[in-house]
Structures are given as C-alpha cells and as structure tokens.
Design a protein around this motif. Structure first.
Motif, PDB file in Angstrom:
ATOM      1  N   GLY A  23     -11.941  22.917  19.198  1.00 45.09           N
ATOM      2  CA  GLY A  23     -12.329  21.590  18.715  1.00 45.09           C
ATOM      3  C   GLY A  23     -13.794  21.584  18.316  1.00 45.09           C
ATOM      4  N   VAL A  24     -14.420  20.417  18.474  1.00 46.41           N
ATOM      5  CA  VAL A  24     -15.825  20.286  18.100  1.00 46.41           C
ATOM      6  C   VAL A  24     -16.694  21.075  19.083  1.00 46.41           C
ATOM      7  N   ASP A  25     -17.649  21.791  18.526  1.00 43.69           N
ATOM      8  CA  ASP A  25     -18.664  22.461  19.338  1.00 43.69           C
ATOM      9  C   ASP A  25     -19.747  21.393  19.560  1.00 43.69           C
ATOM     10  N   ARG A  26     -19.685  20.731  20.716  1.00 44.40           N
ATOM     11  CA  ARG A  26     -20.547  19.570  20.965  1.00 44.40           C
ATOM     12  C   ARG A  26     -22.038  19.861  20.804  1.00 44.40           C
ATOM     13  N   PRO A  27     -22.544  20.966  21.391  1.00 43.38           N
ATOM     14  CA  PRO A  27     -23.980  21.232  21.200  1.00 43.38           C
ATOM     15  C   PRO A  27     -24.344  21.412  19.720  1.00 43.38           C
ATOM     16  N   ALA A  28     -23.479  22.107  18.971  1.00 42.65           N
ATOM     17  CA  ALA A  28     -23.774  22.341  17.540  1.00 42.65           C
ATOM     18  C   ALA A  28     -23.746  21.025  16.759  1.00 42.65           C
ATOM     19  N   ALA A  71     -12.357   8.621  25.389  1.00 42.69           N
ATOM     20  CA  ALA A  71     -11.278   9.605  25.568  1.00 42.69           C
ATOM     21  C   ALA A  71     -10.578   9.868  24.242  1.00 42.69           C
ATOM     22  N   VAL A  72     -10.419   8.813  23.444  1.00 42.32           N
ATOM     23  CA  VAL A  72      -9.778   8.969  22.134  1.00 42.32           C
ATOM     24  C   VAL A  72     -10.644   9.839  21.228  1.00 42.32           C
ATOM     25  N   VAL A  73     -11.961   9.634  21.274  1.00 47.79           N
ATOM     26  CA  VAL A  73     -12.869  10.454  20.465  1.00 47.79           C
ATOM     27  C   VAL A  73     -12.747  11.921  20.884  1.00 47.79           C
ATOM     28  N   HIS A  74     -12.698  12.161  22.201  1.00 48.37           N
ATOM     29  CA  HIS A  74     -12.558  13.546  22.697  1.00 48.37           C
ATOM     30  C   HIS A  74     -11.260  14.165  22.186  1.00 48.37           C
ATOM     31  N   GLN A  75     -10.203  13.370  22.181  1.00 53.51           N
ATOM     32  CA  GLN A  75      -8.899  13.854  21.706  1.00 53.51           C
ATOM     33  C   GLN A  75      -8.939  14.140  20.195  1.00 53.51           C
ATOM     34  N   LEU A  76      -9.548  13.220  19.446  1.00 51.25           N
ATOM     35  CA  LEU A  76      -9.642  13.390  17.992  1.00 51.25           C
ATOM     36  C   LEU A  76     -10.476  14.614  17.624  1.00 51.25           C
ATOM     37  N   GLN A  77     -11.453  14.941  18.496  1.00 54.52           N
ATOM     38  CA  GLN A  77     -12.356  16.057  18.222  1.00 54.52           C
ATOM     39  C   GLN A  77     -11.981  17.309  19.008  1.00 54.52           C
ATOM     40  N   GLY A  78     -10.933  17.215  19.817  1.00 58.48           N
ATOM     41  CA  GLY A  78     -10.522  18.344  20.646  1.00 58.48           C
ATOM     42  C   GLY A  78      -9.673  19.334  19.859  1.00 58.48           C
ATOM     43  N   PRO A  79      -9.089  20.315  20.557  1.00 64.55           N
ATOM     44  CA  PRO A  79      -8.264  21.321  19.871  1.00 64.55           C
ATOM     45  C   PRO A  79      -7.163  20.653  19.040  1.00 64.55           C
ATOM     46  N   GLY A  80      -7.126  20.977  17.749  1.00 63.21           N
ATOM     47  CA  GLY A  80      -6.110  20.395  16.866  1.00 63.21           C
ATOM     48  C   GLY A  80      -6.339  18.934  16.514  1.00 63.21           C
ATOM     49  N   GLY A  81      -7.507  18.402  16.884  1.00 63.92           N
ATOM     50  CA  GLY A  81      -7.812  16.991  16.613  1.00 63.92           C
ATOM     51  C   GLY A  81      -7.763  16.682  15.126  1.00 63.92           C
ATOM     52  N   ARG A  82      -7.267  15.489  14.806  1.00 65.90           N
ATOM     53  CA  ARG A  82      -7.013  15.201  13.389  1.00 65.90           C
ATOM     54  C   ARG A  82      -8.261  14.953  12.548  1.00 65.90           C
ATOM     55  N   ILE A  83      -9.433  14.760  13.176  1.00 63.28           N
ATOM     56  CA  ILE A  83     -10.626  14.575  12.347  1.00 63.28           C
ATOM     57  C   ILE A  83     -11.460  15.853  12.240  1.00 63.28           C
ATOM     58  N   LEU A  84     -10.979  16.930  12.860  1.00 59.72           N
ATOM     59  CA  LEU A  84     -11.738  18.192  12.788  1.00 59.72           C
ATOM     60  C   LEU A  84     -11.994  18.658  11.350  1.00 59.72           C
ATOM     61  N   PRO A  85     -10.981  18.630  10.465  1.00 62.42           N
ATOM     62  CA  PRO A  85     -11.252  19.109   9.099  1.00 62.42           C
ATOM     63  C   PRO A  85     -12.369  18.321   8.408  1.00 62.42           C
ATOM     64  N   ALA A  86     -12.390  17.005   8.616  1.00 65.58           N
ATOM     65  CA  ALA A  86     -13.434  16.188   7.982  1.00 65.58           C
ATOM     66  C   ALA A  86     -14.806  16.499   8.573  1.00 65.58           C
ATOM     67  N   GLU A 105     -15.713  19.391   9.995  1.00 63.21           N
ATOM     68  CA  GLU A 105     -16.100  20.738   9.544  1.00 63.21           C
ATOM     69  C   GLU A 105     -16.574  20.714   8.095  1.00 63.21           C
ATOM     70  N   ALA A 106     -15.910  19.891   7.262  1.00 65.50           N
ATOM     71  CA  ALA A 106     -16.288  19.811   5.848  1.00 65.50           C
ATOM     72  C   ALA A 106     -17.716  19.277   5.695  1.00 65.50           C
ATOM     73  N   HIS A 107     -18.083  18.304   6.514  1.00 68.44           N
ATOM     74  CA  HIS A 107     -19.413  17.701   6.386  1.00 68.44           C
ATOM     75  C   HIS A 107     -20.470  18.459   7.190  1.00 68.44           C
ATOM     76  N   PHE A 108     -20.037  19.011   8.326  1.00 65.37           N
ATOM     77  CA  PHE A 108     -20.964  19.719   9.222  1.00 65.37           C
ATOM     78  C   PHE A 108     -20.436  21.135   9.461  1.00 65.37           C
ATOM     79  N   PRO A 109     -20.561  22.028   8.474  1.00 61.60           N
ATOM     80  CA  PRO A 109     -19.982  23.375   8.593  1.00 61.60           C
ATOM     81  C   PRO A 109     -20.464  24.107   9.843  1.00 61.60           C
ATOM     82  N   GLY A 110     -19.524  24.775  10.494  1.00 66.24           N
ATOM     83  CA  GLY A 110     -19.864  25.570  11.665  1.00 66.24           C
ATOM     84  C   GLY A 110     -19.915  24.799  12.972  1.00 66.24           C
ATOM     85  N   THR A 111     -19.474  23.527  12.950  1.00 63.59           N
ATOM     86  CA  THR A 111     -19.555  22.732  14.182  1.00 63.59           C
ATOM     87  C   THR A 111     -18.198  22.585  14.873  1.00 63.59           C
ATOM     88  N   THR A 112     -17.158  23.213  14.304  1.00 62.65           N
ATOM     89  CA  THR A 112     -15.848  23.123  14.954  1.00 62.65           C
ATOM     90  C   THR A 112     -15.251  24.520  15.068  1.00 62.65           C
TER      91      THR A 112
END
Length: 197
Positions: free
Chosen positions: A61-66, A33-48, A50-57
């Motif tokens: 939040g995270v585009d899980r399939p991508a 649940a914490v991972v979902h929150q961190l990767q969800g809308p406004g999640g604090r690890i989204l910038p990192a 996106e920086a490593h995996f461009p186009g996946t957020t």
C-alpha cells in the motif's frame, strides 16, 4: 436516523471513545480506518496516489513516510492528496449510511470535522477532550512523534477549547475509562430516549 459526528484533536482518546460507542451497539464509521483501507494493500486509491506521487506506493500500500515527505510542508501537494482521498472517503461514508439505514443512531468518526466544515453533514457533534498535559503525554509516546511534529499537527487543528464550545456533547477522557463510558452511555440515552437508556 441521527448522525452523531465524533471528533477531537490528536491524542484526545477519540479511537477509545469510538470503540465504546461500538461496544454499545452503535454503528461507527471510522474515517481514519477507511483511509488506511483505501491506502492499504490493494486499496482502490493507490493508482491515483502513485500517478501523482510516484514511488510512494508498493505491494503493502502507501509508503507512509515517503508520502508524508512528499506532502509535509507543501500545501499544494497536500491539497492534491486530499482531492484523491476525500471523495473516496465520502463514497465509503455514503455506503456505510446506506448499509445502516435502519439504525436509529450512527457515529461518524471524523478527525477534522470542524476543520473541513463537516458539521453540516451530521445532526449532532460530540467532542472528545482531555487536559493538555494528558494529550501531550499520549501524543509524544507515539512512535516517531517529535515536539515539532506535534506542534505542526496542533497548528492545523482547531483549538480544543473552540471545539468544545461548538460541540453538542463533550466526552472527557482525562480520567478513568469508566467515567468516559458513563458519558458515552448518557450521550446515547440522550439521542435515543426511546431506548430507555
């Protein structure tokens, strides 16, 4: 405080058991649940991410399939993702433990507890287990799940028999929920004998 690590392979009913602990008043830290929150809308690890995996957020939040496509079958990329996610989860877990410092018992719900050597972080381990045919039926009923994906997930997880052998408690989920709940209550009583069960 006693830290009980709760783990189990995919489809074993771990979320159900975690909810039973919560129903009994035990604070539960749910790593997924914490991972979902961190990767969800406004999640604090989204910038990192996106920086490593461009186009996946995106805004959701995270585009899980991508993201899944970017790491699936690519061990180096998977490790890169874990290097972003795991430290953030550890920080959230530390904050959780701090917030519940007065609790006599807490449950840390960690799916890959043994696989990540997480048992060193807990006092006792409870493994949630169901017969293989029950597990298979549950997992294959999930949206988007295929035999191949199920096999790939299982290949990454320690076999259920080995988890059970290493556990302090085994919580069966193959039968009626009342039976599972009774075992959860026994585990709590065993770990908090002063509560009178």
């Amino acid at each position: 405080m006693i830290k009980l690590g709760l783990t189990g392979s995919i489809g074993m009913g771990k979320s159900t058991v975690a909810a039973m602990f919560a129903d009994e008043g035990v604070p539960v830290f749910d790593a997924d649940a914490v991972v979902h929150q961190l990767q969800g809308p406004g999640g604090r690890i989204l910038p990192a991410i996106e920086a490593h995996f461009p186009g996946t957020t995106g805004p959701a939040g995270v585009d899980r399939p991508a993201l899944g496509a970017a790491v699936f079958g690519r061990p180096d990329e998977m490790r890169a993702l874990e290097a972003i996610v795991h430290p953030a989860v550890r920080e959230e877990r530390a904050a959780f433990l701090n917030a519940h410092a007065d609790a006599p018992l807490v449950v840390l719900d960690i799916p890959l507890l043994f696989e990540t050597q997480g048992e060193a972080q807990v006092d006792k381990v409870a493994v949630v287990s169901a017969p293989p045919e029950v597990q298979r039926e549950r997992v294959l009923a999930r949206p988007g799940m295929t035999e191949d994906r199920f096999a790939a997930i299982l290949a990454k997880q320690m076999p259920d028999a080995e988890k059970r052998a290493r556990a302090d408690f085994v919580i069966p989920t193959g039968g009626p929920q009342d039976e599972t709940r009774a075992v959860v209550r026994c585990v709590i009583a065993c770990l908090m004998p002063q509560s009178g069960g």
